[in-house]
Scaffold this motif. Structure first.
Motif, mmCIF file in Angstrom:
data_model
loop_
_atom_site.group_PDB
_atom_site.id
_atom_site.type_symbol
_atom_site.label_atom_id
_atom_site.label_comp_id
_atom_site.label_asym_id
_atom_site.label_seq_id
_atom_site.Cartn_x
_atom_site.Cartn_y
_atom_site.Cartn_z
ATOM 1 N N SER A 89 -41.912 39.440 -33.501
ATOM 2 C CA SER A 89 -42.564 39.015 -34.743
ATOM 3 C C SER A 89 -41.665 39.171 -35.963
ATOM 4 O O SER A 89 -41.921 38.575 -37.017
ATOM 5 N N ASN B 13 -38.361 28.774 -17.179
ATOM 6 C CA ASN B 13 -38.941 28.203 -18.394
ATOM 7 C C ASN B 13 -38.227 26.937 -18.861
ATOM 8 O O ASN B 13 -38.534 26.422 -19.944
ATOM 9 N N ILE C 110 -40.211 29.111 -32.352
ATOM 10 C CA ILE C 110 -39.831 29.906 -33.528
ATOM 11 C C ILE C 110 -38.327 29.790 -33.769
ATOM 12 O O ILE C 110 -37.869 29.741 -34.912
ATOM 13 N N GLU D 276 -37.879 32.460 -38.580
ATOM 14 C CA GLU D 276 -37.976 31.123 -37.987
ATOM 15 C C GLU D 276 -36.671 30.342 -38.172
ATOM 16 O O GLU D 276 -35.971 30.489 -39.174
ATOM 17 N N LEU E 38 -43.524 42.372 -28.472
ATOM 18 C CA LEU E 38 -44.203 41.440 -29.383
ATOM 19 C C LEU E 38 -43.891 41.772 -30.838
ATOM 20 O O LEU E 38 -43.654 40.873 -31.650
ATOM 21 N N ASN F 203 -39.973 29.410 -26.413
ATOM 22 C CA ASN F 203 -41.193 28.727 -25.962
ATOM 23 C C ASN F 203 -42.172 28.485 -27.105
ATOM 24 O O ASN F 203 -42.893 27.475 -27.110
ATOM 25 N N LYS F 204 -42.202 29.411 -28.066
ATOM 26 C CA LYS F 204 -43.104 29.284 -29.214
ATOM 27 C C LYS F 204 -42.543 28.350 -30.287
ATOM 28 O O LYS F 204 -43.220 28.036 -31.268
ATOM 29 N N TYR G 237 -39.565 33.998 -25.076
ATOM 30 C CA TYR G 237 -40.835 33.902 -25.811
ATOM 31 C C TYR G 237 -40.639 33.129 -27.119
ATOM 32 O O TYR G 237 -41.420 32.217 -27.443
ATOM 33 N N LEU G 238 -39.600 33.474 -27.864
ATOM 34 C CA LEU G 238 -39.338 32.833 -29.161
ATOM 35 C C LEU G 238 -39.013 31.352 -29.002
ATOM 36 O O LEU G 238 -39.447 30.521 -29.803
ATOM 37 N N LYS H 82 -46.152 37.743 -20.309
ATOM 38 C CA LYS H 82 -46.865 38.395 -21.407
ATOM 39 C C LYS H 82 -46.006 39.546 -21.933
ATOM 40 O O LYS H 82 -45.621 40.434 -21.176
#
Length: 228
Positions: free
Chosen positions: A12, A63, A39, A16, A8, A36-37, A33-34, A2
């Motif tokens: 953001s 991951n 993006i 992309e 975060l 996995n999403k 994070y990017l 998290k």
């Protein structure tokens, strides 16, 4: 995994489908994070120290992202070659150090679509460097985490210096004011408190040096109050 509010917010701001380098990646939380999403689909994770880079390597392995990253040991953007990535994140370092890292590899810094910078201190000095060395500050925002306000900048090299009509805009970014950032009032209040504390510590002594410092602090407070 998290992400904190600060991380975060930085994540953001990444565009992309861009190739991204995270400089001073530590555990590699933002690029992981990017990825996995979905993006982004490729990232270079770099750190000057082996320990943090191994932490990032472990996070990548957990991951199952080994085929989407390149881990590099080295200083700043000197680990990058021109054209390898589109955007670079440099977060969690001092503003003066960030400016030194940009200066150390101008070829790469000047070729990027965007840099996302989050200085921990010396934000004023970083803005001064950027605006006087051909960078445009595209956007700025504030993020609050654990009672601290963080300043985050999106910048790009244009080759044109920006004339600032008053030094106060090195201290409070113009984009924060233009965007009416929701944390701007608190941000400015904190700065006013800082200058009031300086005045209080100076006391009522009237040496030339003390008077000059007191006048400067009062001048800063007056300018800050006009910004909101």
């Amino acid at each position: 995994m998290k992400l904190t509010n600060r991380l975060l917010k930085i994540a953001s701001l990444v565009s992309e489908n861009k190739r991204v380098a995270d400089i001073g990646t530590d555990h590699g939380y933002i690029p992981v994070y990017l990825l996995n999403k979905g993006i982004i689909d490729f990232a270079i994770l770099a750190d000057v120290n082996k320990g943090p880079l191994e932490n990032a390597r472990s996070e990548v392995r957990i991951n199952k992202l080994e085929d989407k990253v390149d881990l590099r040991l080295g200083s700043g953007i000197e680990v990058l070659k021109k054209g390898e990535v589109d955007e670079v994140i440099i977060a969690g370092m001092g503003g003066i150090l960030i400016s030194e890292l940009l200066e150390a590899n101008k070829e790469v810094a000047h070729s990027l679509d965007k840099l996302i910078l989050q200085p921990m201190q010396a934000q004023e000095e970083l803005r001064k460097y950027l605006l006087n060395n051909g960078y445009e500050i595209l956007n700025e925002c504030l993020e609050k985490e654990d009672f601290r306000l963080y300043e985050i900048m999106e910048v790009r090299y244009t080759g044109k210096n920006t004339v600032v009509e008053d030094d106060i805009y090195y201290e409070v970014g113009k984009k924060l004011i233009e965007n009416k950032d929701q944390l701007l009032e608190e941000f400015i209040d904190n700065k006013i408190k800082k200058y009031n504390n300086i005045i209080e510590k100076l006391g009522d002594k009237d040496s030339e040096a003390i008077i000059s410092k007191r006048n400067l602090a009062n001048e800063k407070i007056a300018k800050l109050k006009k910004l909101v």
